[in-house]
Design a protein around this motif. Structure first.
Motif, PDB file in Angstrom:
ATOM      1  N   ILE A 168      62.585  14.558  59.068  1.00 43.87           N
ATOM      2  CA  ILE A 168      63.162  13.245  58.729  1.00 43.87           C
ATOM      3  C   ILE A 168      62.943  12.933  57.251  1.00 43.87           C
ATOM      4  O   ILE A 168      63.847  12.481  56.555  1.00 43.87           O
ATOM      5  CB  ILE A 168      62.552  12.156  59.617  1.00 43.87           C
ATOM      6  N   LEU A 169      61.713  13.191  56.767  1.00 39.17           N
ATOM      7  CA  LEU A 169      61.419  12.935  55.353  1.00 39.17           C
ATOM      8  C   LEU A 169      62.294  13.808  54.452  1.00 39.17           C
ATOM      9  O   LEU A 169      62.780  13.369  53.391  1.00 39.17           O
ATOM     10  CB  LEU A 169      59.937  13.211  55.064  1.00 39.17           C
ATOM     11  N   ALA A 170      62.489  15.060  54.873  1.00 36.81           N
ATOM     12  CA  ALA A 170      63.338  15.953  54.066  1.00 36.81           C
ATOM     13  C   ALA A 170      64.769  15.444  54.012  1.00 36.81           C
ATOM     14  O   ALA A 170      65.433  15.491  52.961  1.00 36.81           O
ATOM     15  CB  ALA A 170      63.277  17.361  54.663  1.00 36.81           C
ATOM     16  N   ILE A 171      65.257  14.954  55.179  1.00 37.34           N
ATOM     17  CA  ILE A 171      66.639  14.437  55.214  1.00 37.34           C
ATOM     18  C   ILE A 171      66.777  13.206  54.322  1.00 37.34           C
ATOM     19  O   ILE A 171      67.734  13.073  53.562  1.00 37.34           O
ATOM     20  CB  ILE A 171      67.038  14.108  56.665  1.00 37.34           C
ATOM     21  N   VAL A 172      65.787  12.305  54.423  1.00 38.20           N
ATOM     22  CA  VAL A 172      65.829  11.091  53.597  1.00 38.20           C
ATOM     23  C   VAL A 172      65.794  11.451  52.121  1.00 38.20           C
ATOM     24  O   VAL A 172      66.566  10.905  51.293  1.00 38.20           O
ATOM     25  CB  VAL A 172      64.668  10.157  53.956  1.00 38.20           C
ATOM     26  N   ALA A 173      64.891  12.375  51.771  1.00 36.37           N
ATOM     27  CA  ALA A 173      64.793  12.780  50.371  1.00 36.37           C
ATOM     28  C   ALA A 173      66.086  13.423  49.900  1.00 36.37           C
ATOM     29  O   ALA A 173      66.575  13.173  48.785  1.00 36.37           O
ATOM     30  CB  ALA A 173      63.618  13.750  50.190  1.00 36.37           C
ATOM     31  N   TYR A 174      66.668  14.256  50.767  1.00 35.92           N
ATOM     32  CA  TYR A 174      67.927  14.910  50.381  1.00 35.92           C
ATOM     33  C   TYR A 174      69.036  13.890  50.144  1.00 35.92           C
ATOM     34  O   TYR A 174      69.777  13.970  49.158  1.00 35.92           O
ATOM     35  CB  TYR A 174      68.321  15.897  51.479  1.00 35.92           C
ATOM     36  N   GLN A 175      69.103  12.927  51.087  1.00 39.00           N
ATOM     37  CA  GLN A 175      70.151  11.917  50.945  1.00 39.00           C
ATOM     38  C   GLN A 175      69.948  11.074  49.682  1.00 39.00           C
ATOM     39  O   GLN A 175      70.909  10.723  48.994  1.00 39.00           O
ATOM     40  CB  GLN A 175      70.170  11.008  52.180  1.00 39.00           C
ATOM     41  N   TYR A 176      68.690  10.738  49.394  1.00 37.85           N
ATOM     42  CA  TYR A 176      68.418   9.922  48.204  1.00 37.85           C
ATOM     43  C   TYR A 176      68.827  10.645  46.925  1.00 37.85           C
ATOM     44  O   TYR A 176      69.572  10.123  46.102  1.00 37.85           O
ATOM     45  CB  TYR A 176      66.933   9.568  48.164  1.00 37.85           C
ATOM     46  N   PHE A 177      68.302  11.884  46.819  1.00 43.17           N
ATOM     47  CA  PHE A 177      68.593  12.616  45.594  1.00 43.17           C
ATOM     48  C   PHE A 177      70.059  13.044  45.524  1.00 43.17           C
ATOM     49  O   PHE A 177      70.654  13.079  44.454  1.00 43.17           O
ATOM     50  CB  PHE A 177      67.673  13.837  45.465  1.00 43.17           C
TER      51      PHE A 177
END
Length: 397
Positions: free
Chosen positions: A41-50
């Motif tokens: 989930i954290l990876a997905i959020v980070a990916y979406q943010y960046f």
């Protein structure tokens, strides 16, 4: 039986231990799975943010690359000479009509033509005076006769005066002879007056120039019979001076004064003639709402009374921004320009246009001079639009 009981107890203990191990392993698996899920989930959020940030930067870059390039200038403030442009009719400043002053008669000679210069008292045309010359001769003879009668009367009186002393002539005879002498003297004066009048009238048969100047018009020919009712035979411009009768609006009349220098350009020529306002109309025409300013001009062959001319009148100077015509737009609301703000956005700015000169249009209100004003292609822009401005001097460099 005891043996079996022991086995049962061992087996039961082993079974209990196996159940405890399974439960521990299940908890550990759940914890591992949860940790993996959180990491995903954290990876997905980070990916979406960046990824989103990258798309915004790309969008901004794309937007900047698509913004139109416009040329702007910073006009500043300059000394602008206020110039009033007007048109009008050319005329003689002092026009003198010349006609028959005496009795008139048949024209025998014309000495000048339109376009000639004349001096004061110069004979412009002569009228036949053969009859008038005979009248002068008759009156001259009458004067001579009257003078002879007076001389005779005076001599008779002188002789009678001497005889009175001797007593040969009475006092009454002296009075009668004195009256005769006085009557003869009066008749002589009458004859002289008639002769002088006739000679003066004959002198008026010569049409002379009352003032020196330039002949504008000739309406007389040899053989023509003229009289006091013949109208104007010659028309003169006194001293050759001309004027331009310029029509100006009320506001323009309020900004000029007598003595202001002007430039006059006759229609059909490239001559620029210097003039000076010598009279300003004290009234305004109720229909046209205009008044007249008369501009004095020295004689020039390009100045033809009745023709048209344009004039430029200098009426003071002021500080104003100056823009080329391409920078100023017009619509139903009036004149305006587009300026570029600090964020490179297009902003409409309403302005008031003053005088027009070779340098451009002076802006009397609406600009401080420090703005970035769009020079060209303003008709393709819209307020609020983002552009890429290039200052004209930088572009030239």
């Amino acid at each position: 039986m005891n043996y079996e009981s022991k086995i049962s107890e061992k087996e039961v203990g082993v079974a209990i231990l196996d159940d405890g191990d399974d439960q521990g392993r299940s908890k550990r698996r759940l914890m591992i799975v949860a940790a993996i899920a959180v990491a995903i989930i954290l990876a997905i959020v980070a990916y979406q943010y960046f990824a989103g940030s990258g798309d915004g930067a790309a969008a901004d870059a794309a937007s900047d690359s698509q913004a139109p390039t416009v040329t702007v200038m910073i006009p500043g403030k300059h000394d602008v000479v206020r110039t009033i442009n007007a048109t009008g009719t050319l005329a003689a400043r002092r026009e003198i009509p010349v006609g028959v002053v005496g009795d008139g008669g048949r024209v025998t000679q014309v000495y000048v033509d339109a376009g000639d210069w004349v001096k004061p008292g110069q004979i412009m045309a002569s009228i036949d005076r053969s009859v008038q010359n005979q009248q002068v001769a008759r009156l001259d003879a009458s004067v001579a006769s009257a003078r002879a009668d007076l001389n005779l009367a005076q001599a008779n009186l002188d002789r009678a005066t001497k005889l009175v002393e001797r007593g040969f002539i009475s006092k009454a005879d002296i009075d009668r002879l004195s009256a005769t002498r006085d009557s003869s003297a009066a008749q002589l004066r009458v004859a002289q007056a008639q002769l002088g009048e006739t000679r003066a009238r004959n002198n008026f048969l010569d049409i002379v120039a009352p003032k020196g100047g330039f002949v504008l018009e000739r309406n007389i020919e040899v053989g023509q019979t003229v009289s006091p009712g013949s109208g104007t035979l010659f028309r003169l411009a006194q001293n050759g001076e001309m004027e331009l009768q310029a029509q100006l609006s009320e506001s323009d009349l309020a900004n000029i004064s007598v003595g202001v220098s002007t430039e006059v350009i006759p229609v059909g020529t490239n001559k620029v003639l210097k003039g000076q306002i010598w009279q300003i109309s004290p009234t305004i025409d109720a229909q046209s709402r205009q008044g007249m300013a008369k501009i004095a001009l020295s004689y020039d062959r390009a100045l033809r009374p009745g023709g048209f001319a344009s004039t430029r009148i200098k009426s003071g100077s002021s500080q104003a921004a100056v823009l080329p015509e391409s920078a100023v737009q017009n619509d139903s609301k009036g004149s305006f320009v587009y300026i570029i703000d600090k964020d490179n956005k297009v902003i409409r700015r309403d302005v008031t246009v003053g005088s027009v000169s070779a340098a451009g249009l002076s802006i009397t209100s609406g600009l401080s001079g420090a703005e970035r004003v769009v020079l060209r292609a303003a008709g393709f822009l819209n307020p609020g639009q983002t552009v890429k401005p290039i200052v004209e001097k930088d572009k030239a460099a």
